[in-house]
Motif scaffolding. Structure first.
Motif, PDB file in Angstrom:
ATOM      1  N   CYS A  77      20.847  22.317  89.169  1.00  0.00           N
ATOM      2  CA  CYS A  77      22.141  21.643  89.276  1.00  0.00           C
ATOM      3  C   CYS A  77      21.949  20.131  89.221  1.00  0.00           C
ATOM      4  O   CYS A  77      21.166  19.583  89.996  1.00  0.00           O
ATOM      5  CB  CYS A  77      22.846  22.015  90.583  1.00  0.00           C
ATOM      6  N   GLY A  78      22.672  19.479  88.325  1.00  0.00           N
ATOM      7  CA  GLY A  78      22.576  18.029  88.222  1.00  0.00           C
ATOM      8  C   GLY A  78      23.936  17.382  88.126  1.00  0.00           C
ATOM      9  O   GLY A  78      24.931  18.030  87.774  1.00  0.00           O
ATOM     10  N   ASN A  79      23.987  16.092  88.431  1.00  0.00           N
ATOM     11  CA  ASN A  79      25.220  15.344  88.174  1.00  0.00           C
ATOM     12  C   ASN A  79      25.336  15.115  86.667  1.00  0.00           C
ATOM     13  O   ASN A  79      24.355  15.212  85.925  1.00  0.00           O
ATOM     14  CB  ASN A  79      25.214  14.013  88.932  1.00  0.00           C
ATOM     15  N   VAL A 148      20.807  26.257  83.887  1.00  0.00           N
ATOM     16  CA  VAL A 148      21.209  24.890  84.227  1.00  0.00           C
ATOM     17  C   VAL A 148      22.735  24.820  84.277  1.00  0.00           C
ATOM     18  O   VAL A 148      23.411  25.181  83.305  1.00  0.00           O
ATOM     19  CB  VAL A 148      20.684  23.874  83.199  1.00  0.00           C
ATOM     20  N   ILE A 149      23.267  24.379  85.415  1.00  0.00           N
ATOM     21  CA  ILE A 149      24.705  24.292  85.613  1.00  0.00           C
ATOM     22  C   ILE A 149      25.038  22.897  86.125  1.00  0.00           C
ATOM     23  O   ILE A 149      24.397  22.397  87.052  1.00  0.00           O
ATOM     24  CB  ILE A 149      25.201  25.341  86.629  1.00  0.00           C
ATOM     25  N   PHE A 150      26.045  22.260  85.530  1.00  0.00           N
ATOM     26  CA  PHE A 150      26.557  20.999  86.047  1.00  0.00           C
ATOM     27  C   PHE A 150      27.754  21.331  86.939  1.00  0.00           C
ATOM     28  O   PHE A 150      28.851  21.616  86.428  1.00  0.00           O
ATOM     29  CB  PHE A 150      26.976  20.068  84.905  1.00  0.00           C
ATOM     30  N   PRO A 151      27.578  21.323  88.265  1.00  0.00           N
ATOM     31  CA  PRO A 151      28.623  21.839  89.161  1.00  0.00           C
ATOM     32  C   PRO A 151      29.875  20.971  89.263  1.00  0.00           C
ATOM     33  O   PRO A 151      30.863  21.423  89.831  1.00  0.00           O
ATOM     34  CB  PRO A 151      27.905  21.948  90.515  1.00  0.00           C
ATOM     35  N   GLU A 152      29.855  19.762  88.692  1.00  0.00           N
ATOM     36  CA  GLU A 152      31.098  18.990  88.607  1.00  0.00           C
ATOM     37  C   GLU A 152      32.028  19.604  87.562  1.00  0.00           C
ATOM     38  O   GLU A 152      33.230  19.333  87.570  1.00  0.00           O
ATOM     39  CB  GLU A 152      30.803  17.542  88.227  1.00  0.00           C
ATOM     40  N   THR A 162      31.829   8.185  89.090  1.00  0.00           N
ATOM     41  CA  THR A 162      31.616   8.571  90.481  1.00  0.00           C
ATOM     42  C   THR A 162      31.264  10.053  90.503  1.00  0.00           C
ATOM     43  O   THR A 162      31.583  10.795  89.565  1.00  0.00           O
ATOM     44  CB  THR A 162      32.872   8.328  91.329  1.00  0.00           C
ATOM     45  N   LEU A 163      30.622  10.486  91.574  1.00  0.00           N
ATOM     46  CA  LEU A 163      30.224  11.886  91.689  1.00  0.00           C
ATOM     47  C   LEU A 163      31.419  12.713  92.137  1.00  0.00           C
ATOM     48  O   LEU A 163      31.950  12.515  93.227  1.00  0.00           O
ATOM     49  CB  LEU A 163      29.075  12.025  92.682  1.00  0.00           C
ATOM     50  N   TYR A 164      31.851  13.641  91.303  1.00  0.00           N
ATOM     51  CA  TYR A 164      32.980  14.501  91.621  1.00  0.00           C
ATOM     52  C   TYR A 164      32.551  15.611  92.589  1.00  0.00           C
ATOM     53  O   TYR A 164      31.361  15.931  92.700  1.00  0.00           O
ATOM     54  CB  TYR A 164      33.534  15.132  90.343  1.00  0.00           C
ATOM     55  N   HIS A 233      25.245  18.522  96.968  1.00  0.00           N
ATOM     56  CA  HIS A 233      26.078  17.366  96.623  1.00  0.00           C
ATOM     57  C   HIS A 233      25.583  16.123  97.371  1.00  0.00           C
ATOM     58  O   HIS A 233      25.476  15.025  96.777  1.00  0.00           O
ATOM     59  CB  HIS A 233      27.536  17.653  96.968  1.00  0.00           C
ATOM     60  N   GLU A 234      25.270  16.275  98.651  1.00  0.00           N
ATOM     61  CA  GLU A 234      24.833  15.134  99.457  1.00  0.00           C
ATOM     62  C   GLU A 234      23.457  14.629  99.005  1.00  0.00           C
ATOM     63  O   GLU A 234      23.215  13.417  98.981  1.00  0.00           O
ATOM     64  CB  GLU A 234      24.783  15.530 100.933  1.00  0.00           C
TER      65      GLU A 234
END
Length: 243
Positions: A77-79, A148-152, A162-164, A233-234
């Motif tokens: 998981c990545g931003n 690979v998943i982009f969780p935003e 900004t990080l959603y 996320h944190e």
């Protein structure tokens, strides 16, 4: 003038990707018919990425928080702020893997090939499509392919980005299948190429990528999915703020 040069750079980079893709397309087409296609197609994807970014003056500085056992299977998981995030993760991940991405990418000449062969598409407006995508992802993981998943679930519209908030599908899946999650932080890919580069162009530069240590999920239950989501996320948020 500066924006014009950045847009010229974007076109040069895109044509470079297309050139190297077409250069190896016959081999990719042959490999796509084989059962062991993930290893080989990902290898050629790395070749395309390496060559196209190199001649475009784009480089990746990949830092690992801890050694990763690439014999294991993971959910990664990545931003997500740039098309370069896909390139960076493809270079950073050393085992067989596939991406989950929006089905609109099927119309892209290069990305469309990979989504028709090894990656997984999803219609973000359809719950049924999401269900099918995660069912396919589970099958891939059970067959030893990391996902690979982009969780935003999108590239943020904000600039600077900004990080959603994260959606929890990836984290529920990790707990259900008892596979570790690897968070990946990409703090500055957007400075080199934001989104697709169509608005602000791109430029040569170094993209810093940080691969965090895997988070085990074997001891967790589905009730812990939101907590796991918030933890990842944190972790990424803190890295983005301090990088």
């Amino acid at each position: 003038m500066k924006l014009i040069l950045k847009r010229i750079h974007t076109h040069f980079y895109r044509y470079s990707v297309a050139f190297f893709f077409l250069l190896v397309w016959p081999v990719l087409y042959f490999l796509s018919r084989r059962q062991s296609r993930y290893k080989h197609i990902n290898g050629f994807r790395r070749f395309i990425i390496f060559c196209s970014t190199l001649i475009s003056g784009i480089f990746f500085n990949i830092d690992y928080e801890a050694p990763v056992d690439w014999k294991r299977t993971y959910i990664i998981c990545g931003n997500h702020t740039s098309n370069l995030d896909v390139s960076a993760i493809n270079l950073a991940v050393k085992n067989n893997h596939c991406f989950i991405g929006k089905e609109e990418l099927l119309s892209n000449m290069v990305l469309g090939f990979f989504f028709r062969t090894i990656d997984i598409t999803v219609n973000r407006d359809s719950k049924m499509s999401s269900f099918r995508a995660f069912k396919t992802a589970a099958e891939r993981i059970n067959n030893g392919v990391s996902v690979v998943i982009f969780p935003e679930a999108t590239i943020p519209d904000d600039y600077p980005p900004t990080l959603y908030p994260f959606k929890n599908g990836a984290f529920r899946l990790a707990i259900e299948l008892k596979v570790p999650i690897i968070p990946i932080s990409a703090p500055n890919t957007w400075k080199v190429l934001w989104d697709t580069g169509s608005k602000y162009g791109s430029r040569p530069g170094i993209c810093d990528i940080f691969v965090h240590k895997p988070i085990e999920t074997a001891h967790l239950t589905i009730d812990d999915a939101d907590t796991l989501r918030d933890e990842v996320h944190e972790i990424i948020k803190q890295k983005l703020q301090t990088a």
